[in-house]
Design a protein around this motif. Structure first.
Motif, PDB file in Angstrom:
ATOM      1  N   TYR A   9       1.099  -1.081   0.203  1.00 21.24           N
ATOM      2  CA  TYR A   9      -0.496   0.018   0.177  1.00 21.24           C
ATOM      3  C   TYR A   9       1.518   1.152   0.115  1.00 21.24           C
ATOM      4  O   TYR A   9       1.119   1.297   0.888  1.00 21.24           O
ATOM      5  N   GLN A  46     -13.539   1.659  -6.066  1.00 21.00           N
ATOM      6  CA  GLN A  46     -13.793   1.599  -4.478  1.00 21.00           C
ATOM      7  C   GLN A  46     -12.160   0.202  -4.516  1.00 21.00           C
ATOM      8  O   GLN A  46     -11.475   0.692  -3.133  1.00 21.00           O
ATOM      9  N   ILE A  47     -12.512  -0.331  -5.113  1.00 22.32           N
ATOM     10  CA  ILE A  47     -11.226  -1.462  -5.139  1.00 22.32           C
ATOM     11  C   ILE A  47     -10.077  -1.280  -4.919  1.00 22.32           C
ATOM     12  O   ILE A  47      -8.857  -1.313  -3.794  1.00 22.32           O
ATOM     13  N   LEU A  49      -8.847   2.088  -4.175  1.00 23.33           N
ATOM     14  CA  LEU A  49      -8.655   2.602  -2.833  1.00 23.33           C
ATOM     15  C   LEU A  49      -8.255   1.530  -1.739  1.00 23.33           C
ATOM     16  O   LEU A  49      -7.611   1.971  -0.620  1.00 23.33           O
ATOM     17  N   THR A  50      -8.125   0.755  -2.157  1.00 30.79           N
ATOM     18  CA  THR A  50      -8.253  -0.646  -1.233  1.00 30.79           C
ATOM     19  C   THR A  50      -6.314  -0.916  -1.120  1.00 30.79           C
ATOM     20  O   THR A  50      -5.821  -2.077  -0.134  1.00 30.79           O
ATOM     21  N   LEU A  51      -6.127  -0.880  -2.744  1.00 34.58           N
ATOM     22  CA  LEU A  51      -4.578  -0.909  -3.303  1.00 34.58           C
ATOM     23  C   LEU A  51      -3.389  -0.218  -2.441  1.00 34.58           C
ATOM     24  O   LEU A  51      -2.854  -0.604  -2.282  1.00 34.58           O
ATOM     25  N   ASN A  53      -2.718   4.227  -2.517  1.00 40.08           N
ATOM     26  CA  ASN A  53      -3.765   5.456  -2.084  1.00 40.08           C
ATOM     27  C   ASN A  53      -2.464   6.859  -3.423  1.00 40.08           C
ATOM     28  O   ASN A  53      -2.596   8.139  -2.840  1.00 40.08           O
ATOM     29  N   ASN A  79     -10.709  11.137  -2.378  1.00 42.37           N
ATOM     30  CA  ASN A  79     -10.081   9.874  -0.656  1.00 42.37           C
ATOM     31  C   ASN A  79      -8.784  10.366  -0.084  1.00 42.37           C
ATOM     32  O   ASN A  79      -8.482   9.064   0.071  1.00 42.37           O
ATOM     33  N   CYS A  81      -6.144  10.871  -2.048  1.00 43.88           N
ATOM     34  CA  CYS A  81      -4.534  10.384  -2.638  1.00 43.88           C
ATOM     35  C   CYS A  81      -4.042  10.922  -3.374  1.00 43.88           C
ATOM     36  O   CYS A  81      -4.253  12.516  -3.434  1.00 43.88           O
TER      37      CYS A  81
END
Length: 132
Positions: A9, A46-47, A49-51, A53, A79, A81
Motif C-alpha cells: 500500500y 473503490q477496489i 482505494l484498498t490497494l 493511495n 479520498n 490520494c
C-alpha cells in the motif's frame, strides 16, 4: 509484482485504458492496471482505494481520456490520494503505440517512446522499479 519486492500500500499504480496499453507499458513499469474504458468505473475505483493511495493516470490523449482524467483525479483526491497526470510524447495517442511499433518493426520509434515513458514514470514516481 516487481522482481525486487512485493507491491505494498502506498506504491504507485499506473492506470491506462485498454489491455494493449497495459501490456505494452508492463514491460516498463510493474504496477499497471487497465480500466477497460475511458477511466475507472465506480466499483473499480473503490477496489483501487484498498490497494494504494497513489495513482498515475495515463489515459488516452483524446477527449474521452481527458474527461476521465479529471473525473478520476477528483474522486481519488477527495479520498485522500495523490494523483499525477502521465503525459504522452507528442503525437502519441496511448501507450499501446509501443506494441503497434513493435509489430510494425519500427524499433527506432518504439525505443524512443519506451524511453520517454520510462523517464516520465521515473520522474513522477521516483521509483527505481521502472524497468530498464
Amino acid at each position: 509484482v516487481s522482481q525486487s519486492r512485493y507491491f505494498v500500500y502506498g506504491d504507485w499504480i499506473v492506470l491506462v485504458e485498454g489491455l494493449k496499453d497495459r501490456d505494452a507499458l508492463a514491460g516498463i513499469y510493474p504496477n499497471v492496471v487497465a480500466t477497460m474504458t475511458a477511466g475507472a468505473g465506480s466499483m473499480m475505483r473503490q477496489i483501487l482505494l484498498t490497494l494504494t493511495n497513489r495513482f498515475v493516470l495515463l489515459y488516452d490523449a483524446d477527449d474521452s481520456g481527458k474527461k476521465a482524467y479529471w473525473r478520476d483525479k477528483k474522486f481519488f483526491e477527495e479520498n485522500g490520494c495523490e494523483v499525477k497526470f502521465g503525459r504522452h510524447p507528442d503525437g502519441v495517442k496511448d501507450t499501446g503505440t509501443i506494441a503497434d511499433l513493435l509489430y510494425a518493426g519500427d524499433d527506432f520509434n518504439r525505443e524512443f517512446i519506451e524511453m520517454y515513458y520510462k523517464m516520465e514514470l521515473y520522474n513522477i514516481t521516483g521509483s527505481m522499479e521502472v524497468r530498464r
